[in-house]
Structures are given as C-alpha cells and as structure tokens.
Motif scaffolding. Structure first.
Motif, PDB file in Angstrom:
ATOM      1  N   ASP A   1     -13.842  56.568   7.725  1.00 23.58           N
ATOM      2  CA  ASP A   1     -15.154  56.770   8.362  1.00 23.58           C
ATOM      3  C   ASP A   1     -15.853  58.001   7.796  1.00 23.58           C
ATOM      4  O   ASP A   1     -15.222  59.041   7.576  1.00 23.58           O
ATOM      5  CB  ASP A   1     -14.993  56.934   9.870  1.00 23.58           C
TER       6      ASP A   1
ATOM      7  N   LEU B   1     -21.565  59.170   9.656  1.00 25.25           N
ATOM      8  CA  LEU B   1     -22.016  58.554  10.910  1.00 25.25           C
ATOM      9  C   LEU B   1     -23.255  59.246  11.463  1.00 25.25           C
ATOM     10  O   LEU B   1     -23.809  58.820  12.480  1.00 25.25           O
ATOM     11  CB  LEU B   1     -20.883  58.564  11.937  1.00 25.25           C
TER      12      LEU B   1
ATOM     13  N   GLN C   1     -25.479  53.713  11.543  1.00 22.61           N
ATOM     14  CA  GLN C   1     -25.465  53.491  12.987  1.00 22.61           C
ATOM     15  C   GLN C   1     -24.060  53.605  13.561  1.00 22.61           C
ATOM     16  O   GLN C   1     -23.863  54.112  14.661  1.00 22.61           O
ATOM     17  CB  GLN C   1     -26.057  52.114  13.305  1.00 22.61           C
ATOM     18  N   ASP C   2     -23.075  53.140  12.808  1.00 27.52           N
ATOM     19  CA  ASP C   2     -21.684  53.220  13.246  1.00 27.52           C
ATOM     20  C   ASP C   2     -20.778  52.987  12.042  1.00 27.52           C
ATOM     21  O   ASP C   2     -21.257  52.750  10.919  1.00 27.52           O
ATOM     22  CB  ASP C   2     -21.381  52.198  14.356  1.00 27.52           C
TER      23      ASP C   2
ATOM     24  N   ARG D   1     -18.868  50.502  11.329  1.00 30.10           N
ATOM     25  CA  ARG D   1     -18.966  49.138  10.802  1.00 30.10           C
ATOM     26  C   ARG D   1     -20.106  49.027   9.793  1.00 30.10           C
ATOM     27  O   ARG D   1     -19.947  48.426   8.725  1.00 30.10           O
ATOM     28  CB  ARG D   1     -19.165  48.157  11.964  1.00 30.10           C
ATOM     29  N   GLU D   2     -21.248  49.600  10.129  1.00 31.01           N
ATOM     30  CA  GLU D   2     -22.383  49.544   9.206  1.00 31.01           C
ATOM     31  C   GLU D   2     -22.077  50.296   7.910  1.00 31.01           C
ATOM     32  O   GLU D   2     -22.454  49.863   6.811  1.00 31.01           O
ATOM     33  CB  GLU D   2     -23.627  50.133   9.866  1.00 31.01           C
TER      34      GLU D   2
END
Length: 400
Positions: free
Chosen positions: A137, A140, A144-145, A147-148
């Motif tokens: 990750d 952020l 948006q999150d 996943r995006e």
C-alpha cells in the motif's frame, strides 16, 4: 496562449476537446471525469509517448525500487550496445523527459521507463516488457483506497499481448496477482524459492534459470547494494538484461559494480567508526522496514508528512531492529504510538531534522549506523524528498 489559474482552474474542462493531464492530477478527479463524460479526450504525457514511440519500452513499476531497478537495467543494456548503433534511454520519474529524445528514436532502440501509479492509471497500452516489483500500500493521500492504487498499477500488464514479457516478483501476493491479468510470457524472480523460469537466490548465489538450464550470475557478497529489497531489484534487472540478449558476463559486471543511487540507502559519511546513511526516498513504512533490515540495529531518524498509511508494522520493526528511533515531523506521534509500549523508551521526539541529526550523533558510538529513512512524505518541512535528503547530508557532515 491563455492561462487559467487559481483554485477553480479545473472548472469547465468540458469546453476543451483535448485535456492533457499531469501525473499530479488524479485521473479519477471529479472534474476530469466530468470533462470525459462530456466528450473531451483525456490523455497524458505518458500516454502520448506510448502512442508515438517506435522503439521497445521496458516499463518498471512497484511500491519501492523503481528508480534503482530502472537505472540498473539501463546500465546492463548500455553494456550490451557498446560499439553498436543502437541507443538506450532512461525515462520517467528518475530519468530524462521522454519527449526530449522522442524525435531521435529508432525502431531498434530501447527505452527503460520508470512508471508510477499516477502515470499508469489511465493507460490504454502496456510496455513490451513490464517489470512488477514489490506491491504494498502507498499513496493513499492520492488514490481513493488501496484497491484503486493496485488497479492503477495493473495497467502495466493489462494491455500486453502474446509475445510480450512480464517480469514479476513471486514473493508478494499483490505482485503475484499481476500474472493473472497479462497475456505475456512470465519470468519470475524470488528471494524465497527456486523458480523454473526466472532468477532466484540459492546458497548465497544469484542464479538464472531458463530453458531447463541454470547459470550463476554472481555471489551476493560481490554486490554493493544492501538490503533484501535491493536483491529483488537486482534479480529483476538481471532477467530483463537476459531477455533482451545481454551476455552473462555483461550482466555480472554491471550488477557487481552498481552503487546505491542518491537518497536510496546512500552511504554519506563514515567518521569515528560511525556511518551516516541517507534513505530520504523511503516515503512509506515498508521502505523503512526494508532499510532497517539492511543494517544491524541502526539509530533510525524517521517521520514527516503522513500519506494515509498505517505504521503498525514499522512500530514492531523499530522495537525489534532499531537501537534508537528519533522521530520528527507532523506524524511523529503516530509513529511513536505504533511502537509497542514496552519499547517506546527507544524513541526520542524532536522538532526538526537538525535536532534529529544532532541527537543521533550524541547517541551514536563506534560501529553504529545513523539511518535516515523517513517512512513518510517530505512536504511538512521540505519541498521534496531530494531537498530533504540533501539537508540530511549537510547535517551529518556538520555534526558527525
């Protein structure tokens, strides 16, 4: 030429037929999407370059290591083309603006292109060779999150065709998933296991496997780059070199003589038996965890501007691996509270980088490493990570 400035500069984009988006503006920005829905063509410098480039593109993405891997691939390919009228170019966030050499390109040239999620998000084409490093990750504060963020990265392989190649890190679940998206041939690299087609470590040696044969490239002890994450970068670079026809001895010579890049685990100074290391480009927790793995119990200087990431794993790594942790920046309290309670006595909170370096030097003894690896963005106190790293280098030279 007319300029539209101010807070509302993105209003009424649907008045334009063509909008060229910079990487700093998210593709999913509401006003960008409104313009697209009204019929405007949304493109970017990266998309235009892919459309116009006649040469072969090697694209590299990952959460950490893009710049090092791109630079090492470039070094390997340069050795291949010595004395041959074929050119290799390094482009993207780390290299030259690709439009500076677009008009010079020939079909047989090769472009090594570092690609961030910002650039990849709206791509409709993928590079001939796509390199997927570690995916964890990040960003952020932009996406948006998580996943995006990962879906943006997927574009590096999503449009590949049969005959293309994907070089993928087999040790991360999120990276491994890219293999299910591409139509390309897959070459794997791993620090944890032997692979049938790709590169891996075995008994302290870097090895290459393909067509049923195995070849030794070099010993890990021969390498100048430190840290397991850099071993991943080296394995990926070796594969690209071999896929594109570099000889084993050319690859070995390139990886054994490759030094750390500026602001990436960069040794700055050794004095009084104490070493200062600049890792200012470590802008997320996973990067700093990797840096902690590269040195025995360093004195860590850490903190900066938050990117919306969690620090729980970093807190545990500080407890286990750092001799002391000197925390600064707007997220210093967040990092401090992520350290397990029993180990918080290791941490010291300071106001700025100068105080941090001064304190680290005061604590350090012969044999120690002072590691500046912020795990955060730089924008709370600096204009960018390069300026921050340069300031650390000036301060460690001053105080050590």
């Amino acid at each position: 030429m007319k300029f539209r400035l101010g807070e509302e500069y993105l209003d009424n984009l649907d008045n334009f037929d063509l909008v060229i988006r910079t990487p700093g503006i998210p593709y999913l920005n509401q006003k960008i999407q409104q313009a697209r829905n009204q019929g405007a063509i949304i493109t970017s410098q990266t998309k235009l370059f892919f459309d116009l480039c006649p040469a072969k593109i090697i694209g590299i993405t990952g959460t950490k290591g893009k710049g090092t891997t791109a630079s090492l691939i470039f070094r390997i390919l340069m050795k291949k083309f010595i004395g041959i009228s074929v050119n290799v170019y390094l482009a993207g966030n780390f290299g030259v603006d690709p439009f500076e050499f677009l008009d010079e390109l020939k079909k047989d040239d090769e472009i090594v292109y570092e690609m961030s999620s910002f650039q990849l998000q709206d791509m409709g084409r993928s590079p001939h060779i796509a390199v997927v490093l570690n995916i964890t990750d990040d960003h952020l504060d932009y996406h948006q999150d998580a996943r995006e963020y990962i879906q943006a990265k997927y574009q590096i392989v999503a449009h590949q065709k049969p005959g293309d190649v994907a070089v993928i890190n087999a040790d991360y679940i999120k990276s491994f998933a890219f293999a299910g998206i591409t139509q390309a041939d897959i070459w794997w690299f791993s620090l944890q296991k032997e692979v049938e087609t790709g590169a891996f470590l075995q008994n302290g040696k870097v090895k290459l496997a393909y067509n049923g044969a195995k070849e030794e490239i070099c010993k890990v002890s021969d390498l100048r780059l430190r840290g397991r994450h850099n071993l991943e970068n080296i394995l990926a670079s070796i594969l690209v070199g071999r896929i594109l026809g570099s000889r084993i001895n050319q690859i070995a010579r390139a990886v054994k003589t490759f030094d750390p890049l500026e602001h990436r685990l960069e040794p700055v100074l050794e004095r009084k038996g104490i070493v200062g290391v600049n890792d200012s480009y470590a802008t997320n927790p996973e990067a700093t965890i990797s840096a902690l793995d590269a040195f025995p119990h360093p004195i860590l200087i850490c903190g900066g501007k938050s990117k919306g990431l969690k620090f729980s794993r970093l807190g545990k790594a500080i407890a286990k691996k750092a001799k002391r942790a000197i925390l600064l920046g707007e997220n210093q309290r967040e990092i401090f509270e992520a350290i397990p309670y029993a180990h918080r006595r290791k941490a010291v909170l300071v106001d700025d980088l100068e105080q941090a370096v001064d304190k680290a030097v005061e604590i350090a003894k012969k044999g120690d490493t002072i590691l500046f690896s912020p795990a955060s963005a730089s924008f709370d106190q600096f204009s960018n990570a390069s300026e921050r790293g340069q300031k650390f280098k000036e301060l460690i030279i001053k105080y050590l």
